[in-house]
Design a protein around this motif. Structure first.
Motif, PDB file in Angstrom:
ATOM      1  N   ALA A  68       6.533 -18.913   6.268  1.00 27.32           N
ATOM      2  CA  ALA A  68       5.885 -18.547   7.530  1.00 27.32           C
ATOM      3  C   ALA A  68       4.547 -17.873   7.225  1.00 27.32           C
ATOM      4  O   ALA A  68       4.279 -17.477   6.091  1.00 27.32           O
ATOM      5  N   VAL A  69       3.720 -17.765   8.253  1.00 25.84           N
ATOM      6  CA  VAL A  69       2.428 -17.096   8.102  1.00 25.84           C
ATOM      7  C   VAL A  69       2.423 -15.833   8.942  1.00 25.84           C
ATOM      8  O   VAL A  69       2.975 -15.798  10.050  1.00 25.84           O
ATOM      9  N   SER A  70       1.841 -14.770   8.408  1.00 29.54           N
ATOM     10  CA  SER A  70       1.774 -13.490   9.105  1.00 29.54           C
ATOM     11  C   SER A  70       0.315 -13.083   9.219  1.00 29.54           C
ATOM     12  O   SER A  70      -0.319 -12.723   8.222  1.00 29.54           O
ATOM     13  N   MET A  71      -0.203 -13.108  10.440  1.00 31.02           N
ATOM     14  CA  MET A  71      -1.618 -12.836  10.666  1.00 31.02           C
ATOM     15  C   MET A  71      -1.823 -11.606  11.552  1.00 31.02           C
ATOM     16  O   MET A  71      -2.480 -10.661  11.160  1.00 31.02           O
ATOM     17  N   SER A  72      -1.283 -11.640  12.755  1.00 31.34           N
ATOM     18  CA  SER A  72      -1.571 -10.617  13.765  1.00 31.34           C
ATOM     19  C   SER A  72      -0.998  -9.253  13.401  1.00 31.34           C
ATOM     20  O   SER A  72      -0.017  -9.138  12.667  1.00 31.34           O
ATOM     21  N   GLU A  73      -1.629  -8.214  13.971  1.00 32.20           N
ATOM     22  CA  GLU A  73      -1.174  -6.837  13.837  1.00 32.20           C
ATOM     23  C   GLU A  73      -1.235  -6.177  15.215  1.00 32.20           C
ATOM     24  O   GLU A  73      -1.797  -6.758  16.160  1.00 32.20           O
ATOM     25  N   PRO A  74      -0.671  -4.976  15.366  1.00 33.38           N
ATOM     26  CA  PRO A  74      -0.714  -4.325  16.684  1.00 33.38           C
ATOM     27  C   PRO A  74      -2.114  -4.216  17.267  1.00 33.38           C
ATOM     28  O   PRO A  74      -2.300  -4.330  18.480  1.00 33.38           O
ATOM     29  N   ASP A  75      -3.135  -3.998  16.414  1.00 31.54           N
ATOM     30  CA  ASP A  75      -4.504  -3.866  16.915  1.00 31.54           C
ATOM     31  C   ASP A  75      -5.418  -4.987  16.430  1.00 31.54           C
ATOM     32  O   ASP A  75      -6.645  -4.853  16.458  1.00 31.54           O
ATOM     33  N   ALA A  76      -4.836  -6.080  15.984  1.00 34.68           N
ATOM     34  CA  ALA A  76      -5.649  -7.203  15.496  1.00 34.68           C
ATOM     35  C   ALA A  76      -4.929  -8.507  15.816  1.00 34.68           C
ATOM     36  O   ALA A  76      -4.054  -8.944  15.071  1.00 34.68           O
ATOM     37  N   GLY A  77      -5.290  -9.071  16.947  1.00 31.80           N
ATOM     38  CA  GLY A  77      -4.744 -10.364  17.347  1.00 31.80           C
ATOM     39  C   GLY A  77      -5.879 -11.369  17.364  1.00 31.80           C
ATOM     40  O   GLY A  77      -6.187 -12.008  16.368  1.00 31.80           O
ATOM     41  N   SER A  78      -6.538 -11.471  18.517  1.00 29.68           N
ATOM     42  CA  SER A  78      -7.731 -12.313  18.585  1.00 29.68           C
ATOM     43  C   SER A  78      -8.825 -11.773  17.672  1.00 29.68           C
ATOM     44  O   SER A  78      -9.586 -12.534  17.071  1.00 29.68           O
ATOM     45  N   ALA A  79      -8.892 -10.431  17.547  1.00 30.53           N
ATOM     46  CA  ALA A  79      -9.867  -9.796  16.655  1.00 30.53           C
ATOM     47  C   ALA A  79      -9.268  -9.727  15.248  1.00 30.53           C
ATOM     48  O   ALA A  79      -8.970  -8.650  14.715  1.00 30.53           O
ATOM     49  N   LEU A  80      -9.082 -10.876  14.644  1.00 28.83           N
ATOM     50  CA  LEU A  80      -8.332 -10.955  13.402  1.00 28.83           C
ATOM     51  C   LEU A  80      -9.011 -10.230  12.250  1.00 28.83           C
ATOM     52  O   LEU A  80      -8.353  -9.770  11.317  1.00 28.83           O
ATOM     53  N   THR A  81     -10.331 -10.108  12.302  1.00 28.48           N
ATOM     54  CA  THR A  81     -11.027  -9.440  11.199  1.00 28.48           C
ATOM     55  C   THR A  81     -10.859  -7.917  11.238  1.00 28.48           C
ATOM     56  O   THR A  81     -11.387  -7.213  10.378  1.00 28.48           O
ATOM     57  N   ASP A  82     -10.090  -7.407  12.220  1.00 27.21           N
ATOM     58  CA  ASP A  82      -9.795  -5.972  12.288  1.00 27.21           C
ATOM     59  C   ASP A  82      -8.500  -5.618  11.547  1.00 27.21           C
ATOM     60  O   ASP A  82      -7.965  -4.519  11.728  1.00 27.21           O
ATOM     61  N   LEU A  83      -8.002  -6.514  10.721  1.00 25.29           N
ATOM     62  CA  LEU A  83      -6.750  -6.269  10.008  1.00 25.29           C
ATOM     63  C   LEU A  83      -6.792  -4.961   9.234  1.00 25.29           C
ATOM     64  O   LEU A  83      -7.788  -4.617   8.593  1.00 25.29           O
ATOM     65  N   ARG A  84      -5.657  -4.244   9.269  1.00 26.89           N
ATOM     66  CA  ARG A  84      -5.544  -2.977   8.531  1.00 26.89           C
ATOM     67  C   ARG A  84      -4.520  -3.051   7.410  1.00 26.89           C
ATOM     68  O   ARG A  84      -4.543  -2.202   6.505  1.00 26.89           O
ATOM     69  N   THR A  85      -3.588  -3.981   7.483  1.00 28.07           N
ATOM     70  CA  THR A  85      -2.630  -4.134   6.382  1.00 28.07           C
ATOM     71  C   THR A  85      -3.420  -4.343   5.092  1.00 28.07           C
ATOM     72  O   THR A  85      -4.299  -5.201   5.035  1.00 28.07           O
ATOM     73  N   ARG A  86      -3.092  -3.561   4.091  1.00 30.23           N
ATOM     74  CA  ARG A  86      -3.935  -3.520   2.894  1.00 30.23           C
ATOM     75  C   ARG A  86      -3.148  -3.952   1.663  1.00 30.23           C
ATOM     76  O   ARG A  86      -1.983  -3.560   1.482  1.00 30.23           O
ATOM     77  N   ALA A  87      -3.789  -4.735   0.811  1.00 28.95           N
ATOM     78  CA  ALA A  87      -3.211  -5.153  -0.462  1.00 28.95           C
ATOM     79  C   ALA A  87      -4.158  -4.734  -1.581  1.00 28.95           C
ATOM     80  O   ALA A  87      -5.331  -5.123  -1.590  1.00 28.95           O
ATOM     81  N   VAL A  88      -3.654  -3.931  -2.501  1.00 31.21           N
ATOM     82  CA  VAL A  88      -4.461  -3.422  -3.604  1.00 31.21           C
ATOM     83  C   VAL A  88      -3.993  -4.067  -4.903  1.00 31.21           C
ATOM     84  O   VAL A  88      -2.811  -3.965  -5.262  1.00 31.21           O
ATOM     85  N   VAL A  89      -4.913  -4.745  -5.575  1.00 26.29           N
ATOM     86  CA  VAL A  89      -4.591  -5.389  -6.848  1.00 26.29           C
ATOM     87  C   VAL A  89      -4.831  -4.385  -7.980  1.00 26.29           C
ATOM     88  O   VAL A  89      -5.933  -3.862  -8.137  1.00 26.29           O
ATOM     89  N   THR A  90      -3.778  -4.128  -8.726  1.00 24.20           N
ATOM     90  CA  THR A  90      -3.860  -3.220  -9.870  1.00 24.20           C
ATOM     91  C   THR A  90      -3.230  -3.902 -11.074  1.00 24.20           C
ATOM     92  O   THR A  90      -2.003  -4.026 -11.165  1.00 24.20           O
TER      93      THR A  90
END
Length: 386
Positions: free
Chosen positions: A123-145
């Motif tokens: 499945a694909v997971s895109m939307s967030e509580p404050d980022a639906g149509s405004a997809l570039t407002d995503l806050r979920t963060r992935a840090v590569v270490t």
């Protein structure tokens, strides 16, 4: 310009139609009542018939056919119910395409053959509580270490949440603002720190799960990065084909509603004759047929023009927008022609109306598609923030 299908495509369509009509109606009714997803045994049946990953390369376990072939397969199964067709949609038009096109070789070969074999639902997971149509407002963060990726955040409106085995998660992977910081990471169900909220109760889409998803210091291997930061454009290119899958779901619902009511008006009698003999009914039928066929042609154009690549944002948005609008009109007309019978749960039209409405919300709302179309027409993006 040839609008005819090839003999192989006609054979494929007819074979899938016979299978769908023979084996899926009872399952579709059961899923509508229980709200449970397609059982694993049927997903494996799809795989045996070659219905999963129709347009995925053969060396990854797919059918090696084109996007039009995948559209033909999806339409015939989704005519029975979009819920029973959902595993096909996800394997041909959804996140599988992003992984197959853009992920590293190791990830491709670990994931895609399992999807095509019916052993994994992606499945694909895109939307967030404050980022639906405004997809570039995503806050979920992935840090590569080093060789690990750590993910924190919350996702919403993920179709398949809780049921799918793995998720392509759109997230912010750098401090660059807007789209420049966005990439995607694959996260498998059961990974420590990855959990699901309460399942949503939706108007339609029964049998397609949806829930919030929570990421609390979720660690995955760095090779699970599908697209790194700065790859948002690639992700949306893959999403252009998903729009065509969404449009095909709408088309299938409209086409099946039309086919059902076309038979109904020839059987139903009022004032001593079949209601199809009334001119008002004839006009509604003609309008329904034109809208349905126009949607089919727009979808076919989008995927054929893409050839072996991915559709353009303009043509895929046009196809999705038009199909999303006409499915609401066609199912509404079908219900009106059937009167009380159309409104009854004993007949399929009320379900088709509920399901049909949802596709104009899922995968990018109708008005967002119109903004995409306008942007393509003038060859520039519109800044919605200023």
């Amino acid at each position: 310009m040839d609008f005819a299908l090839t003999e192989d495509q006609e054979r494929l369509r007819d074979t899938v139609r016979r299978f769908a009509q023979a084996e899926l109606p009872a399952l579709a009714r059961e899923m509508e009542e229980t709200d449970e997803p397609v059982p694993h045994a049927m997903v494996k049946r799809y795989a045996e018939l070659g219905l999963l990953g129709v347009n995925i390369p053969q060396d990854l376990g797919g059918g090696g056919l084109g996007a039009l072939d995948a559209v033909l397969v999806l339409e015939e199964v989704a005519k029975i119910s979009p819920s029973v067709a959902f595993p096909i949609f996800e394997s041909c038009f959804g996140p599988a395409l992003a992984v197959a096109h853009f992920a590293g070789e190791d990830l491709k070969r670990r994931i895609i053959p399992r999807v095509c074999a019916g052993d994994m639902i992606l499945a694909v997971s895109m939307s967030e509580p404050d980022a639906g149509s405004a997809l570039t407002d995503l806050r979920t963060r992935a840090v590569v270490t080093g060789d690990r990726v750590v993910i924190n955040g919350q996702k919403r409106w993920c179709s398949g949440a809780g049921h799918a085995d793995a998720y392509v998660v759109y997230c912010r992977m750098s401090d660059d603002p807007g789209a420049k910081g966005i990439g995607a990471v694959l996260v498998e169900k059961g990974t420590k720190g990855f959990s699901f909220g309460k399942r949503e109760k939706l108007m339609g889409f029964r049998g397609i799960t949806s829930a919030d998803m929570y990421f609390d210091d979720v660690e995955v291997p760095a090779e699970n990065v599908v697209v790194p930061a700065g790859g948002f454009k690639k992700l949306m290119e893959a999403f252009d084909l998903e729009r065509c899958g969404n449009a095909t779901m709408s088309l299938a619902i409209a086409a099946s509603a039309f086919e059902y009511v076309l038979d109904y008006v020839q059987q139903r009698k009022q004032f001593g004759k079949p209601i199809v003999d009334f001119q008002a009914v004839q006009l509604r039928l003609a309008e329904m047929a034109m809208k349905t066929e126009a949607a089919r042609l727009m979808i076919h154009r989008a995927v054929v023009n893409a050839a072996s690549g991915l559709p353009s944002v303009k043509e895929s948005s046009m196809a999705k927008c038009f199909a999303n609008e006409i499915v609401r009109e066609v199912t509404g007309a079908a219900m009106q022609l059937m009167g009380g019978y159309g409104y009854s749960r004993e007949y399929p039209i009320e379900q088709k109306m509920r399901d049909g409405w949802g596709w104009g919300i899922a995968g990018g709302a109708i008005d967002i598609q119109k903004v995409n179309i306008a942007a393509a027409l003038v060859n520039r993006r519109f800044d919605q923030r200023r």
